[in-house]
Design a protein around this motif. Structure first.
Motif, PDB file in Angstrom:
ATOM      1  N   ASP A  75       0.832  -1.198   0.000  1.00  0.00           N
ATOM      2  CA  ASP A  75       0.000   0.000   0.000  1.00  0.00           C
ATOM      3  C   ASP A  75       0.868   1.251   0.000  1.00  0.00           C
ATOM      4  N   PRO A  76       0.398   2.324  -0.675  1.00  0.00           N
ATOM      5  CA  PRO A  76       1.180   3.561  -0.682  1.00  0.00           C
ATOM      6  C   PRO A  76       1.249   4.188   0.705  1.00  0.00           C
ATOM      7  N   ALA A  77       2.418   4.721   1.022  1.00  0.00           N
ATOM      8  CA  ALA A  77       2.638   5.463   2.261  1.00  0.00           C
ATOM      9  C   ALA A  77       3.241   6.798   1.858  1.00  0.00           C
ATOM     10  N   GLY A  78       2.391   7.786   1.669  1.00  0.00           N
ATOM     11  CA  GLY A  78       2.864   9.054   1.135  1.00  0.00           C
ATOM     12  C   GLY A  78       3.108   8.916  -0.356  1.00  0.00           C
ATOM     13  N   THR A  79       3.982   9.742  -0.879  1.00  0.00           N
ATOM     14  CA  THR A  79       4.236   9.728  -2.316  1.00  0.00           C
ATOM     15  C   THR A  79       5.462   8.912  -2.705  1.00  0.00           C
ATOM     16  N   GLY A  80       6.307   8.553  -1.751  1.00  0.00           N
ATOM     17  CA  GLY A  80       7.545   7.911  -2.139  1.00  0.00           C
ATOM     18  C   GLY A  80       7.786   6.529  -1.612  1.00  0.00           C
ATOM     19  N   ALA A  81       6.818   5.941  -0.919  1.00  0.00           N
ATOM     20  CA  ALA A  81       7.066   4.637  -0.305  1.00  0.00           C
ATOM     21  C   ALA A  81       5.861   3.721  -0.415  1.00  0.00           C
ATOM     22  N   VAL A  82       6.140   2.446  -0.247  1.00  0.00           N
ATOM     23  CA  VAL A  82       5.126   1.405  -0.206  1.00  0.00           C
ATOM     24  C   VAL A  82       5.369   0.615   1.067  1.00  0.00           C
ATOM     25  N   VAL A  83       4.286   0.236   1.761  1.00  0.00           N
ATOM     26  CA  VAL A  83       4.412  -0.462   3.040  1.00  0.00           C
ATOM     27  C   VAL A  83       3.757  -1.839   2.954  1.00  0.00           C
ATOM     28  N   LEU A  84       4.371  -2.796   3.634  1.00  0.00           N
ATOM     29  CA  LEU A  84       3.917  -4.185   3.678  1.00  0.00           C
ATOM     30  C   LEU A  84       4.068  -4.678   5.106  1.00  0.00           C
ATOM     31  N   TYR A  85       3.045  -5.335   5.621  1.00  0.00           N
ATOM     32  CA  TYR A  85       3.093  -5.881   6.982  1.00  0.00           C
ATOM     33  C   TYR A  85       4.104  -7.016   7.057  1.00  0.00           C
ATOM     34  N   GLY A  86       4.887  -7.027   8.129  1.00  0.00           N
ATOM     35  CA  GLY A  86       5.831  -8.104   8.374  1.00  0.00           C
ATOM     36  C   GLY A  86       5.346  -9.029   9.474  1.00  0.00           C
ATOM     37  N   SER A  87       5.246  -8.502  10.699  1.00  0.00           N
ATOM     38  CA  SER A  87       4.790  -9.309  11.829  1.00  0.00           C
ATOM     39  C   SER A  87       4.421  -8.402  12.999  1.00  0.00           C
ATOM     40  N   THR A  88       3.758  -8.996  13.977  1.00  0.00           N
ATOM     41  CA  THR A  88       3.470  -8.304  15.232  1.00  0.00           C
ATOM     42  C   THR A  88       4.501  -8.754  16.250  1.00  0.00           C
ATOM     43  N   VAL A  89       5.186  -7.799  16.842  1.00  0.00           N
ATOM     44  CA  VAL A  89       6.174  -8.090  17.876  1.00  0.00           C
ATOM     45  C   VAL A  89       5.465  -8.205  19.230  1.00  0.00           C
ATOM     46  N   LEU A  90       4.627  -7.238  19.547  1.00  0.00           N
ATOM     47  CA  LEU A  90       3.789  -7.247  20.752  1.00  0.00           C
ATOM     48  C   LEU A  90       2.428  -6.690  20.387  1.00  0.00           C
ATOM     49  N   GLY A  91       1.382  -7.418  20.676  1.00  0.00           N
ATOM     50  CA  GLY A  91       0.025  -6.977  20.365  1.00  0.00           C
ATOM     51  C   GLY A  91      -0.448  -5.878  21.289  1.00  0.00           C
ATOM     52  N   PRO A  92      -1.626  -5.301  21.007  1.00  0.00           N
ATOM     53  CA  PRO A  92      -2.156  -4.213  21.818  1.00  0.00           C
ATOM     54  C   PRO A  92      -2.317  -4.592  23.282  1.00  0.00           C
ATOM     55  N   ARG A  93      -1.905  -3.671  24.139  1.00  0.00           N
ATOM     56  CA  ARG A  93      -1.991  -3.878  25.580  1.00  0.00           C
ATOM     57  C   ARG A  93      -2.128  -2.525  26.273  1.00  0.00           C
ATOM     58  N   GLN A  94      -2.822  -2.515  27.386  1.00  0.00           N
ATOM     59  CA  GLN A  94      -2.937  -1.311  28.203  1.00  0.00           C
ATOM     60  C   GLN A  94      -1.717  -1.249  29.113  1.00  0.00           C
ATOM     61  N   MET A  95      -1.199  -0.054  29.316  1.00  0.00           N
ATOM     62  CA  MET A  95      -0.058   0.126  30.204  1.00  0.00           C
ATOM     63  C   MET A  95      -0.044   1.550  30.726  1.00  0.00           C
ATOM     64  N   PRO A  96       0.759   1.821  31.766  1.00  0.00           N
ATOM     65  CA  PRO A  96       0.817   3.190  32.288  1.00  0.00           C
ATOM     66  C   PRO A  96       1.377   4.163  31.244  1.00  0.00           C
ATOM     67  N   ASP A  97       0.836   5.363  31.234  1.00  0.00           N
ATOM     68  CA  ASP A  97       1.339   6.428  30.368  1.00  0.00           C
ATOM     69  C   ASP A  97       2.780   6.731  30.782  1.00  0.00           C
ATOM     70  N   PRO A  98       3.737   6.707  29.846  1.00  0.00           N
ATOM     71  CA  PRO A  98       5.128   6.963  30.223  1.00  0.00           C
ATOM     72  C   PRO A  98       5.354   8.362  30.801  1.00  0.00           C
TER      73      PRO A  98
END
Length: 117
Positions: A75-98
């Motif tokens: 998929d296009p990402a702006g005018t100069g790049a294309v993006v492709l999913y690789g993998s999920t390292v860590l899925g969505p999680r709730q955590m304290p605001d840094p």
């Protein structure tokens, strides 16, 4: 960010996206690692941090952002790049605001493949 910003503008109008900032309603995308896959392909690891009004809305927005990234397939990402999913390292999680441990954020980490358009 160029891939997510137009999608976010339709799904959650008024929620800004950037590489700095946070709090309130905000999505921060930051590169936290990754390697050069080939001379023309980058393989970044990205953290996506989500601030919103409640645990439910934060997680819903994070899951939507995660779904868009997992669906990225040349998929296009702006005018100069294309993006492709690789993998999920860590899925969505709730955590304290840094920045304020009395508040919460939702966060996930993905690996993408980015190449010139």
């Amino acid at each position: 960010m160029d891939f997510l910003a137009p999608l976010l503008a339709v799904y959650a109008p008024g929620v800004p996206i950037g590489v700095r900032g946070g709090g309130g309603r905000f999505v921060r995308v930051r590169r936290v690692g990754g390697i050069e896959l080939t001379p023309n392909h980058d393989q970044p690891w990205l953290d996506v941090l989500v601030w919103h009004d409640s645990d439910r809305t934060r997680m819903a927005l994070a899951n939507q952002l995660w779904a868009w990234l997992r669906a990225a397939n040349n998929d296009p990402a702006g005018t100069g790049a294309v993006v492709l999913y690789g993998s999920t390292v860590l899925g969505p999680r709730q955590m304290p605001d840094p920045a304020d441990d009395t508040k919460s954020i939702c966060m996930f980490t993905v690996e993408l493949i980015v190449r010139p358009a």
